[in-house]
Design a protein around this motif. Structure first.
Motif, PDB file in Angstrom:
ATOM      1  N   LYS A  43      -5.805 -97.503  37.402  1.00 36.93           N
ATOM      2  CA  LYS A  43      -6.929 -97.242  36.503  1.00 36.93           C
ATOM      3  C   LYS A  43      -6.977 -95.762  36.101  1.00 36.93           C
ATOM      4  O   LYS A  43      -7.980 -95.075  36.287  1.00 36.93           O
ATOM      5  CB  LYS A  43      -8.247 -97.649  37.169  1.00 36.93           C
ATOM      6  CG  LYS A  43      -8.373 -99.124  37.449  1.00 36.93           C
ATOM      7  CD  LYS A  43      -8.323 -99.953  36.199  1.00 36.93           C
ATOM      8  CE  LYS A  43      -8.460-101.428  36.513  1.00 36.93           C
ATOM      9  NZ  LYS A  43      -8.321-102.255  35.278  1.00 36.93           N
ATOM     10  N   ILE A  44      -5.868 -95.290  35.527  1.00 43.53           N
ATOM     11  CA  ILE A  44      -5.820 -93.907  35.055  1.00 43.53           C
ATOM     12  C   ILE A  44      -5.971 -93.899  33.535  1.00 43.53           C
ATOM     13  O   ILE A  44      -5.768 -94.904  32.863  1.00 43.53           O
ATOM     14  CB  ILE A  44      -4.499 -93.223  35.463  1.00 43.53           C
ATOM     15  CG1 ILE A  44      -3.306 -93.947  34.805  1.00 43.53           C
ATOM     16  CG2 ILE A  44      -4.350 -93.168  36.971  1.00 43.53           C
ATOM     17  CD1 ILE A  44      -2.000 -93.219  34.996  1.00 43.53           C
ATOM     18  N   LEU A  96      -5.460 -94.078  26.460  1.00 46.33           N
ATOM     19  CA  LEU A  96      -5.136 -95.357  27.054  1.00 46.33           C
ATOM     20  C   LEU A  96      -5.598 -95.393  28.505  1.00 46.33           C
ATOM     21  O   LEU A  96      -5.483 -94.396  29.224  1.00 46.33           O
ATOM     22  CB  LEU A  96      -3.622 -95.613  27.010  1.00 46.33           C
ATOM     23  CG  LEU A  96      -2.968 -95.548  25.633  1.00 46.33           C
ATOM     24  CD1 LEU A  96      -1.481 -95.793  25.754  1.00 46.33           C
ATOM     25  CD2 LEU A  96      -3.584 -96.547  24.671  1.00 46.33           C
ATOM     26  N   GLN A  97      -6.092 -96.535  28.900  1.00 52.60           N
ATOM     27  CA  GLN A  97      -6.461 -96.729  30.301  1.00 52.60           C
ATOM     28  C   GLN A  97      -5.629 -97.865  30.859  1.00 52.60           C
ATOM     29  O   GLN A  97      -5.401 -98.861  30.178  1.00 52.60           O
ATOM     30  CB  GLN A  97      -7.945 -97.062  30.440  1.00 52.60           C
ATOM     31  CG  GLN A  97      -8.424 -97.096  31.890  1.00 52.60           C
ATOM     32  CD  GLN A  97      -9.924 -97.362  31.987  1.00 52.60           C
ATOM     33  OE1 GLN A  97     -10.484 -98.013  31.130  1.00 52.60           O
ATOM     34  NE2 GLN A  97     -10.557 -96.852  33.016  1.00 52.60           N
ATOM     35  N   GLY A  98      -5.131 -97.720  32.085  1.00 49.17           N
ATOM     36  CA  GLY A  98      -4.314 -98.761  32.673  1.00 49.17           C
ATOM     37  C   GLY A  98      -3.761 -98.341  34.017  1.00 49.17           C
ATOM     38  O   GLY A  98      -4.241 -97.409  34.653  1.00 49.17           O
ATOM     39  N   ASP A  99      -2.715 -99.050  34.436  1.00 47.72           N
ATOM     40  CA  ASP A  99      -2.098 -98.838  35.740  1.00 47.72           C
ATOM     41  C   ASP A  99      -0.630 -98.475  35.543  1.00 47.72           C
ATOM     42  O   ASP A  99       0.049 -99.040  34.672  1.00 47.72           O
ATOM     43  CB  ASP A  99      -2.187-100.111  36.589  1.00 47.72           C
ATOM     44  CG  ASP A  99      -3.615-100.645  36.648  1.00 47.72           C
ATOM     45  OD1 ASP A  99      -4.525 -99.802  36.606  1.00 47.72           O
ATOM     46  OD2 ASP A  99      -3.789-101.864  36.720  1.00 47.72           O
ATOM     47  N   ILE A 100      -0.139 -97.560  36.365  1.00 49.81           N
ATOM     48  CA  ILE A 100       1.275 -97.223  36.371  1.00 49.81           C
ATOM     49  C   ILE A 100       2.004 -98.256  37.226  1.00 49.81           C
ATOM     50  O   ILE A 100       1.600 -98.570  38.339  1.00 49.81           O
ATOM     51  CB  ILE A 100       1.520 -95.812  36.930  1.00 49.81           C
ATOM     52  CG1 ILE A 100       0.971 -94.752  35.954  1.00 49.81           C
ATOM     53  CG2 ILE A 100       3.007 -95.563  37.142  1.00 49.81           C
ATOM     54  CD1 ILE A 100       1.701 -94.691  34.637  1.00 49.81           C
ATOM     55  N   THR A 101       3.076 -98.833  36.682  1.00 47.59           N
ATOM     56  CA  THR A 101       3.884 -99.795  37.406  1.00 47.59           C
ATOM     57  C   THR A 101       5.353 -99.540  37.079  1.00 47.59           C
ATOM     58  O   THR A 101       5.675 -98.651  36.288  1.00 47.59           O
ATOM     59  CB  THR A 101       3.481-101.234  37.027  1.00 47.59           C
ATOM     60  OG1 THR A 101       4.230-102.150  37.826  1.00 47.59           O
ATOM     61  CG2 THR A 101       3.745-101.524  35.564  1.00 47.59           C
ATOM     62  N   VAL A 113      -1.205-101.198  29.932  1.00 46.71           N
ATOM     63  CA  VAL A 113      -2.433-100.820  29.235  1.00 46.71           C
ATOM     64  C   VAL A 113      -3.483-101.917  29.397  1.00 46.71           C
ATOM     65  O   VAL A 113      -3.208-103.108  29.221  1.00 46.71           O
ATOM     66  CB  VAL A 113      -2.135-100.557  27.748  1.00 46.71           C
ATOM     67  CG1 VAL A 113      -3.418-100.170  27.010  1.00 46.71           C
ATOM     68  CG2 VAL A 113      -1.091 -99.455  27.611  1.00 46.71           C
ATOM     69  N   THR A 114      -4.705-101.491  29.722  1.00 51.98           N
ATOM     70  CA  THR A 114      -5.833-102.425  29.813  1.00 51.98           C
ATOM     71  C   THR A 114      -6.949-102.088  28.827  1.00 51.98           C
ATOM     72  O   THR A 114      -7.816-102.918  28.593  1.00 51.98           O
ATOM     73  CB  THR A 114      -6.403-102.427  31.241  1.00 51.98           C
ATOM     74  OG1 THR A 114      -6.801-101.081  31.579  1.00 51.98           O
ATOM     75  CG2 THR A 114      -5.357-102.903  32.243  1.00 51.98           C
ATOM     76  N   GLU A 322     -17.401 -96.338  36.659  1.00 51.70           N
ATOM     77  CA  GLU A 322     -16.758 -95.922  37.913  1.00 51.70           C
ATOM     78  C   GLU A 322     -15.577 -96.832  38.239  1.00 51.70           C
ATOM     79  O   GLU A 322     -15.534 -98.006  37.847  1.00 51.70           O
ATOM     80  CB  GLU A 322     -17.779 -95.972  39.057  1.00 51.70           C
ATOM     81  CG  GLU A 322     -18.934 -95.005  38.888  1.00 51.70           C
ATOM     82  CD  GLU A 322     -19.901 -95.082  40.065  1.00 51.70           C
ATOM     83  OE1 GLU A 322     -19.670 -95.941  40.955  1.00 51.70           O
ATOM     84  OE2 GLU A 322     -20.854 -94.298  40.069  1.00 51.70           O
ATOM     85  N   GLU A 323     -14.635 -96.244  38.986  1.00 52.78           N
ATOM     86  CA  GLU A 323     -13.444 -97.005  39.345  1.00 52.78           C
ATOM     87  C   GLU A 323     -13.788 -98.073  40.374  1.00 52.78           C
ATOM     88  O   GLU A 323     -14.742 -97.955  41.126  1.00 52.78           O
ATOM     89  CB  GLU A 323     -12.367 -96.082  39.906  1.00 52.78           C
ATOM     90  CG  GLU A 323     -11.850 -95.052  38.906  1.00 52.78           C
ATOM     91  CD  GLU A 323     -10.756 -94.207  39.512  1.00 52.78           C
ATOM     92  OE1 GLU A 323     -10.477 -94.385  40.725  1.00 52.78           O
ATOM     93  OE2 GLU A 323     -10.189 -93.386  38.789  1.00 52.78           O
TER      94      GLU A 323
END
Length: 481
Positions: A43-44, A96-101, A113-114, A322-323
């Protein structure tokens, strides 16, 4: 004491056991890297410029996010319903908001990307831009439909909150610049749930009032029709002004038979109502000055200008959500959808590769066909066919000759074998006076007289014909002394 001889394949001195480290496979190392990245970069938010945007038939979107010195591969999967795909365009700066994978088949880290936002703008601003593009495409902002304001208005409709600062500012400026100007107030809320519907209803109500006055005819100065409508409110944040960014307000302004002046917020604030209205004023006070400019400029004495620009800064959207807590993070990392998304991305890669290979194969076969055509044209098939026919005729003649020769040889050999067979056959023995005695019933050949029983039927074969007989015991012969 004899010392043992070291093997030439012994590398113990080069790689002592205590100093050796574990050897990972590529899959193991990539999996550990993926675990670390997904644990620490969940969630960065990342900002940059979109490049290499491509949408697959599967519904997934792949692109690169870059800045002046680096770039990041990104993927927006089809199932991410919360992300606004219309904001993704090459060259556009976004957050962009999302997770690194990690996409393990290529060993490439990427951003899953979310959520998508324009850079420096929140969700309200993104919705504002989307509606702005839609209404602009429909022609609601076209300059050719803008109507000029009457230079000396006598009565105007006012759409605003009766308790807000905007109405006080407008009345204050009008009282100073044109005290004879009359107002017909259509009160409404200017922020909060349902405010947009009330604003649109107030605009339609003033239009209905004007149509009624023009139909009945002005009985007095107090019953005069309206000259224009002023839609206004004071400054505030983007959320405070969102009622004036609703489609229902825009269409009410567009359908108004009276010219509409929009004065919402401060000078730096722009709303959808500003773009649709016939005239946009920076502030409520500025709108009052524009409306009264004709009368005010005609007064021989000019007083010092009144109130100047008011507050310039506007508040931005509130704090970010909030995360998620630790349990939710672990659940997101272990969700089976992640593995499915990886397989879907790999399927997209394989589909692209298959298409590329197919096109290359078609090009290669087309080139081969052209080359064969050129070669066929050069060898002149008619002459080549004539030569091959002559060779075929010669080969057929040689084959027939060899067949006749082989047949003659076979016939001669057959005759020789037949003569040898006749010479060794039983017929030749019988011809020399011999006979063959057999059991008349079974056809068994007798070779020893002791095997013949008395009274047994016998059949004797001669050179010509056969004899039937019956066996009798032989009398022993007597020798004279």
């Amino acid at each position: 004491m004899v010392r043992p001889v070291k093997s030439q394949w012994s590398f113990g001195e080069l790689f002592p056991p205590e100093q050796s480290s574990k050897v990972f496979s590529v899959a193991e190392l990539t999996g550990k890297i993926r675990t670390l990245l997904e644990r620490d970069f969940l969630k960065i938010a990342v900002t940059g410029e979109i490049t290499n945007l491509r949408a697959q038939a599967s519904g997934h979107i792949y692109f690169t996010l870059k800045d002046a010195s680096a770039q990041l591969s990104c993927v927006l999967f089809r199932g991410e319903a919360k992300a606004d795909r219309s904001l993704l365009q090459d060259g556009r700066k976004v957050v962009l908001q999302g997770d690194i994978t990690v996409y393990e088949p290529r060993g490439q880290y990427q951003l899953r990307v979310t959520a998508v936002e324009l850079q420096g703008i929140g969700a309200l601003q993104a919705a504002f831009e989307k509606l702005k593009q839609k209404l602009s495409a429909e022609g609601l902002f076209a300059q050719e439909r803008k109507r000029p304001l009457p230079p000396f208005p006598r009565r105007i409709g006012l759409v605003t909150s009766p308790t807000g600062a905007a109405v006080r500012d407008v009345l204050h400026v009008v009282a100073r610049r044109n005290p004879l100007l009359q107002f017909i107030l259509a009160p409404c809320r200017v922020q909060g749930d349902g405010a947009a519907d009330e604003i649109a209803a107030a605009i339609r109500l003033l239009n209905d009032y004007d149509a009624l006055q023009r139909q009945d005819g002005p009985a007095s100065l107090l019953a005069a029709p309206l000259d224009l409508i002023l839609v206004t409110r004071g400054g505030g944040s983007l959320a405070d002004l969102c009622a004036f960014n609703e489609e229902v307000v825009a269409r009410a302004i567009f359908e108004s038979s009276l010219p509409v002046v929009s004065a919402v917020g401060h000078e730096i604030d722009f709303t959808i109502s500003d773009f649709v209205a016939d005239l946009r004023a920076a502030t409520p006070s500025a709108a009052a000055e524009i409306i009264t400019e004709g009368v005010y400029s005609s007064i021989p004495f000019i007083e010092e200008a009144g109130q100047r620009l008011r507050q310039l800064a506007a508040q931005r959207l509130g704090d970010k959500i909030e995360e998620l807590d630790g349990v939710t993070q672990r659940l997101a990392r272990m969700h089976p959808r992640r593995r499915l998304d990886d397989w879907l991305q790999r399927l997209d890669d394989l589909t692209t590769s298959l298409g590329r290979s197919t096109r290359k194969g078609v090009r290669d076969q087309a080139l081969l066909l052209r080359n064969l055509g050129d070669r066929l044209a050069r060898v002149r098939p008619a002459n080549l066919l004539k030569q091959r026919r002559e060779v075929l005729n010669l080969a057929a003649e040689r084959l027939r000759e060899q067949a006749r020769h082989r047949l003659t040889e076979a016939q001669n050999r057959l005759g020789t074998l037949d003569a040898r067979l006749r010479l060794l056959g039983p017929e030749q023995v019988l011809a020399r006076g011999y006979s063959i005695t057999m059991d008349a019933e079974t056809g068994a050949v007798f070779r020893d007289a002791a095997t013949v029983k008395p009274g047994q039927k016998l059949k004797t074969r001669l050179k010509k014909g056969e004899l039937q007989s019956r066996a009798e015991p032989c009398q022993p012969s007597t020798n004279s002394s």
